[in-house]
Write an enzyme that holds these catalytic residues in place. Sequence first.
Site, mmCIF file in Angstrom:
data_model
loop_
_atom_site.group_PDB
_atom_site.id
_atom_site.type_symbol
_atom_site.label_atom_id
_atom_site.label_comp_id
_atom_site.label_asym_id
_atom_site.label_seq_id
_atom_site.Cartn_x
_atom_site.Cartn_y
_atom_site.Cartn_z
ATOM 1 C CG LEU A 28 -19.686 6.029 -6.874
ATOM 2 C CD1 LEU A 28 -19.462 7.125 -7.915
ATOM 3 C CD2 LEU A 28 -18.652 4.919 -7.050
ATOM 4 N N GLY A 36 -16.520 10.435 0.345
ATOM 5 C CA GLY A 36 -15.881 9.180 -0.031
ATOM 6 C C GLY A 36 -15.708 8.210 1.114
ATOM 7 C CG HIS A 63 -8.393 5.386 10.576
ATOM 8 N ND1 HIS A 63 -9.380 5.009 9.703
ATOM 9 C CD2 HIS A 63 -9.003 5.580 11.764
ATOM 10 C CE1 HIS A 63 -10.535 4.950 10.353
ATOM 11 N NE2 HIS A 63 -10.342 5.313 11.601
ATOM 12 C CB CYS A 117 9.329 2.251 18.339
ATOM 13 S SG CYS A 117 10.099 1.020 19.419
ATOM 14 N NE ARG A 129 -3.729 0.168 2.269
ATOM 15 C CZ ARG A 129 -4.386 0.609 3.341
ATOM 16 N NH1 ARG A 129 -4.340 -0.084 4.467
ATOM 17 N NH2 ARG A 129 -5.068 1.732 3.291
HETATM 18 N N1 APR Z 1 -15.991 9.113 -5.590
HETATM 19 C C1 APR Z 1 -16.721 9.230 -4.450
HETATM 20 N N2 APR Z 1 -16.979 8.193 -3.605
HETATM 21 C C2 APR Z 1 -16.454 6.989 -3.949
HETATM 22 C C3 APR Z 1 -15.688 6.789 -5.127
HETATM 23 C C4 APR Z 1 -15.468 7.924 -5.964
HETATM 24 N N3 APR Z 1 -14.757 7.828 -7.110
HETATM 25 N N4 APR Z 1 -15.348 5.470 -5.187
HETATM 26 C C5 APR Z 1 -15.857 4.883 -4.084
HETATM 27 N N5 APR Z 1 -16.536 5.784 -3.345
HETATM 28 C C6 APR Z 1 -17.230 5.576 -2.074
HETATM 29 C C7 APR Z 1 -17.889 4.225 -1.948
HETATM 30 O O1 APR Z 1 -19.230 4.303 -2.451
HETATM 31 C C8 APR Z 1 -17.874 3.995 -0.437
HETATM 32 O O2 APR Z 1 -19.030 4.541 0.172
HETATM 33 O O3 APR Z 1 -16.248 5.618 -1.053
HETATM 34 C C9 APR Z 1 -16.650 4.784 0.035
HETATM 35 C C10 APR Z 1 -15.481 3.884 0.416
HETATM 36 O O4 APR Z 1 -15.877 3.160 1.543
HETATM 37 P P1 APR Z 1 -14.818 2.194 2.261
HETATM 38 O O5 APR Z 1 -14.150 1.352 1.235
HETATM 39 O O6 APR Z 1 -15.550 1.527 3.392
HETATM 40 O O7 APR Z 1 -13.710 3.168 2.836
HETATM 41 P P2 APR Z 1 -13.784 4.052 4.160
HETATM 42 O O8 APR Z 1 -15.179 4.501 4.418
HETATM 43 O O9 APR Z 1 -12.733 5.093 4.031
HETATM 44 O O10 APR Z 1 -13.339 3.005 5.303
HETATM 45 C C11 APR Z 1 -13.202 3.542 6.599
HETATM 46 O O11 APR Z 1 -12.421 1.391 7.360
HETATM 47 O O12 APR Z 1 -11.167 -0.454 6.965
HETATM 48 C C12 APR Z 1 -11.195 0.726 7.669
HETATM 49 O O13 APR Z 1 -9.381 1.959 8.431
HETATM 50 C C13 APR Z 1 -10.066 1.622 7.273
HETATM 51 O O14 APR Z 1 -10.072 4.019 7.062
HETATM 52 C C14 APR Z 1 -10.757 2.841 6.697
HETATM 53 C C15 APR Z 1 -12.133 2.791 7.330
#
Ligand code: APR
Length: 231
Positions: free
Chosen positions: A199, A172, A106, A114, A56
């Site tokens: 989205l 997002g 996060h 450490c 990553r």
């Molecule tokens: N534009 C806008 N939104 C988007 C796009 C885009 N191009 N692509 C995806 N999304 C949206 C998806 O619809 C979804 O609702 O972004 C969101 C991503 O959700 P997750 O994958 O769950 O990510 P996130 O909400 O940041 O996760 C939160 O979970 O696993 C832990 O620590 C990790 O920080 C992370 C936390």
Amino acid sequence: MEKIVILTGAGISAESGLGTFRDSGGLWERHRIEDVASPQGFARDPGLVQRFYNARRAASAEAVPNPAHLALARLQRDFPGEVVLVTQNVDALHEAGGATGVLHMHGELASALCAACGHRWTAPAEMRVAEPCPACSAPAGRPDIVWFGEMPYHMDEILAHLETCTCFAAIGTSGNVYPAAGFVQIADAAGAHCVELNLEASSVRSDFAEAREGRASEIVPLWVDEMLAEG
Ligand code: APR
């Protein structure tokens, strides 16, 4: 004085080529959270965890900020009031796009921690198992990432901002992980206007007064233009 608090999630970095977690094909479809994002997983197989974050970190180093990152930096620069950027993301795309004072609740891929003495340093591109700490020499270097079961960073500061903001925007993020998913309720209780830019509807969409659906690179610059026009 107007204060905007913005919370971003993996969706704002999706168009920069970085995977999200819960979309189809996302990171959590390919790895079990408990194996790669928990202290227990790190204790069980530190090599797997270091390799997961090394991959990553490499992807993040290759990614470039997209128009959504750039627009938020423009809002921070040109908005007459205060703009506080809180992110769940561990990439550095907000900073690469010109944002400052970003609160990474996060953690960050660019930082190493450490586990023995708490010292932090700039993470090497590839962290090894038993990575030695430059301060205490213990073989206890780990990614400076907040894993499940651990306390997110900067929470006192974030809560103070939420309780005094006039506008809260979530961009997002799927609204599945707390405490971030509960931020909208704190801002709403403080009387802030809450808007979701995503989205699709997040799990906490009903807590928002306003929602805009679309790709961040398209809808975030438009929203920023409107916020700056309102002034
Ligand atoms: N534009 C806008 N939104 C988007 C796009 C885009 N191009 N692509 C995806 N999304 C949206 C998806 O619809 C979804 O609702 O972004 C969101 C991503 O959700 P997750 O994958 O769950 O990510 P996130 O909400 O940041 O996760 C939160 O979970 O696993 C832990 O620590 C990790 O920080 C992370 C936390």
